[in-house]
Scaffold this motif. Structure first.
Motif, mmCIF file in Angstrom:
data_model
loop_
_atom_site.group_PDB
_atom_site.id
_atom_site.type_symbol
_atom_site.label_atom_id
_atom_site.label_comp_id
_atom_site.label_asym_id
_atom_site.label_seq_id
_atom_site.Cartn_x
_atom_site.Cartn_y
_atom_site.Cartn_z
ATOM 1 N N TRP A 30 0.872 -1.173 0.000
ATOM 2 C CA TRP A 30 0.000 0.000 0.000
ATOM 3 C C TRP A 30 0.905 1.217 0.000
ATOM 4 O O TRP A 30 1.551 1.524 1.003
ATOM 5 C CB TRP A 30 -0.892 0.016 1.235
ATOM 6 N N THR A 31 0.973 1.937 -1.137
ATOM 7 C CA THR A 31 1.848 3.106 -1.247
ATOM 8 C C THR A 31 1.210 4.357 -0.671
ATOM 9 O O THR A 31 1.888 5.353 -0.470
ATOM 10 C CB THR A 31 2.203 3.382 -2.719
ATOM 11 N N MET A 32 -0.079 4.342 -0.442
ATOM 12 C CA MET A 32 -0.894 5.446 0.069
ATOM 13 C C MET A 32 -1.148 6.517 -0.983
ATOM 14 O O MET A 32 -1.744 7.556 -0.678
ATOM 15 C CB MET A 32 -0.311 6.074 1.352
ATOM 16 N N ASP A 33 -0.716 6.286 -2.253
ATOM 17 C CA ASP A 33 -1.063 7.215 -3.327
ATOM 18 C C ASP A 33 -2.571 7.245 -3.540
ATOM 19 O O ASP A 33 -3.139 8.269 -3.921
ATOM 20 C CB ASP A 33 -0.366 6.832 -4.631
ATOM 21 N N THR A 34 -3.217 6.107 -3.322
ATOM 22 C CA THR A 34 -4.671 6.001 -3.327
ATOM 23 C C THR A 34 -5.091 5.393 -1.994
ATOM 24 O O THR A 34 -4.285 4.768 -1.306
ATOM 25 C CB THR A 34 -5.180 5.114 -4.485
ATOM 26 N N SER A 35 -6.353 5.565 -1.657
ATOM 27 C CA SER A 35 -6.846 5.028 -0.391
ATOM 28 C C SER A 35 -6.629 3.519 -0.355
ATOM 29 O O SER A 35 -6.966 2.814 -1.309
ATOM 30 C CB SER A 35 -8.332 5.340 -0.230
ATOM 31 N N PRO A 36 -6.059 2.997 0.736
ATOM 32 C CA PRO A 36 -5.774 1.562 0.799
ATOM 33 C C PRO A 36 -7.011 0.714 1.077
ATOM 34 O O PRO A 36 -6.938 -0.501 1.067
ATOM 35 C CB PRO A 36 -4.785 1.459 1.970
ATOM 36 N N ASP A 37 -8.138 1.340 1.325
ATOM 37 C CA ASP A 37 -9.384 0.612 1.589
ATOM 38 C C ASP A 37 -9.258 -0.293 2.806
ATOM 39 O O ASP A 37 -9.705 -1.436 2.805
ATOM 40 C CB ASP A 37 -9.829 -0.173 0.344
ATOM 41 N N TRP A 38 -8.601 0.218 3.847
ATOM 42 C CA TRP A 38 -8.522 -0.478 5.121
ATOM 43 C C TRP A 38 -9.758 -0.163 5.946
ATOM 44 O O TRP A 38 -10.494 0.788 5.650
ATOM 45 C CB TRP A 38 -7.297 -0.034 5.908
ATOM 46 N N THR A 39 -9.965 -0.907 7.017
ATOM 47 C CA THR A 39 -11.005 -0.590 7.986
ATOM 48 C C THR A 39 -10.417 0.401 8.985
ATOM 49 O O THR A 39 -9.447 0.081 9.686
ATOM 50 C CB THR A 39 -11.482 -1.863 8.710
ATOM 51 N N LEU A 40 -10.978 1.611 9.020
ATOM 52 C CA LEU A 40 -10.448 2.696 9.844
ATOM 53 C C LEU A 40 -11.487 3.091 10.890
ATOM 54 O O LEU A 40 -12.612 3.459 10.540
ATOM 55 C CB LEU A 40 -10.084 3.905 8.980
ATOM 56 N N GLU A 80 -8.893 1.755 22.719
ATOM 57 C CA GLU A 80 -8.151 1.262 21.554
ATOM 58 C C GLU A 80 -8.974 1.499 20.286
ATOM 59 O O GLU A 80 -10.149 1.151 20.232
ATOM 60 C CB GLU A 80 -7.857 -0.233 21.686
ATOM 61 N N VAL A 81 -8.336 2.118 19.288
ATOM 62 C CA VAL A 81 -8.944 2.301 17.975
ATOM 63 C C VAL A 81 -7.938 1.838 16.933
ATOM 64 O O VAL A 81 -6.730 1.999 17.104
ATOM 65 C CB VAL A 81 -9.404 3.756 17.730
ATOM 66 N N HIS A 82 -8.441 1.277 15.828
ATOM 67 C CA HIS A 82 -7.589 0.514 14.929
ATOM 68 C C HIS A 82 -7.678 0.961 13.469
ATOM 69 O O HIS A 82 -8.734 1.396 13.010
ATOM 70 C CB HIS A 82 -7.974 -0.966 14.982
ATOM 71 N N ALA A 83 -6.567 0.761 12.760
ATOM 72 C CA ALA A 83 -6.512 0.792 11.299
ATOM 73 C C ALA A 83 -6.108 -0.615 10.885
ATOM 74 O O ALA A 83 -5.014 -1.077 11.222
ATOM 75 C CB ALA A 83 -5.499 1.818 10.812
ATOM 76 N N THR A 84 -6.985 -1.316 10.165
ATOM 77 C CA THR A 84 -6.787 -2.737 9.874
ATOM 78 C C THR A 84 -6.746 -2.973 8.372
ATOM 79 O O THR A 84 -7.639 -2.539 7.635
ATOM 80 C CB THR A 84 -7.932 -3.572 10.500
ATOM 81 N N THR A 85 -5.715 -3.664 7.920
ATOM 82 C CA THR A 85 -5.578 -3.961 6.497
ATOM 83 C C THR A 85 -6.607 -4.991 6.053
ATOM 84 O O THR A 85 -7.209 -5.693 6.862
ATOM 85 C CB THR A 85 -4.178 -4.529 6.161
#
Length: 193
Positions: A30-40, A80-85
């Motif tokens: 995930w380069t972050m140039d576009t949204s990685p579509d993770w669960t945020l 706790e709050v998460h960013a999940t691939t």
């Protein structure tokens, strides 16, 4: 092998397969140039950090990052709050690693917490890969991080990575997580002639 039984006999055709390991290669990036579509969750978001309260003003490799509160500090009394691939298939992989660029600010681990975790069962259970365990710190530049996931992720078909902010206490806050250029790597055999 020719000859007569029992020491020899007619040779039979044989098929030989050779697997060539080309060294670690990127399984997912995930380069972050576009949204990685993770669960945020909570104030985790994809975007351009604003450079406030110790945050960077851009990513390590471009403008965008995934970060916690891109315009300032994390909050007091935060759960706790998460960013999940999304799921990563490592069923054919060995020597798996996680690499990413990090810009992180967090109060002493006595008070505030940050984690990197991995799951191999669809996110039902999580193992800590890294947990903030020292004093307060606030990075002022991007730093490459690398973690060996092989004992957990090798041969698994549903690997997920989670970045966690929190819990935090009732005073003193920092910029929290900023993440860029996330790579899940491993050795994946390929067929050769």
């Amino acid at each position: 092998d020719g000859g007569a039984p029992p020491d020899g006999g007619q040779s039979a055709p044989a098929t030989v397969s050779i697997l060539v390991a080309t060294g670690p290669q990127v399984i997912q990036e995930w380069t972050m140039d576009t949204s990685p579509d993770w669960t945020l969750e909570g104030e985790w978001s994809w975007g351009i950090p604003q450079g406030n309260s110790g945050d960077p003003s851009g990513g390590a490799t471009g403008d965008h990052v995934v970060g916690y509160n891109l315009s300032g500090d994390y909050a007091n009394n935060l759960p706790e709050v998460h960013a999940t691939t999304s799921s990563i298939d490592c069923s054919e992989a060995t020597q798996t690693t996680l690499k990413f660029m990090r810009w992180l600010g967090v109060e002493s681990a006595v008070y505030d917490h940050a984690y990197v975790r991995v799951s191999i069962d669809g996110g039902l259970t999580w193992d800590d890969v890294w947990a903030h365990s020292g004093g307060s710190f606030e990075e002022t530049s991007w730093n490459e991080q690398e973690f060996d996931l092989s004992a957990i992720a090798d041969g698994q078909s549903d690997v997920r990575i989670r970045f966690t902010m929190g819990t935090t206490d009732g005073s003193v806050t920092f910029c929290g997580w900023n993440i860029d250029d996330v790579k899940h790597m491993g050795i994946v055999p390929s067929s050769g002639p």
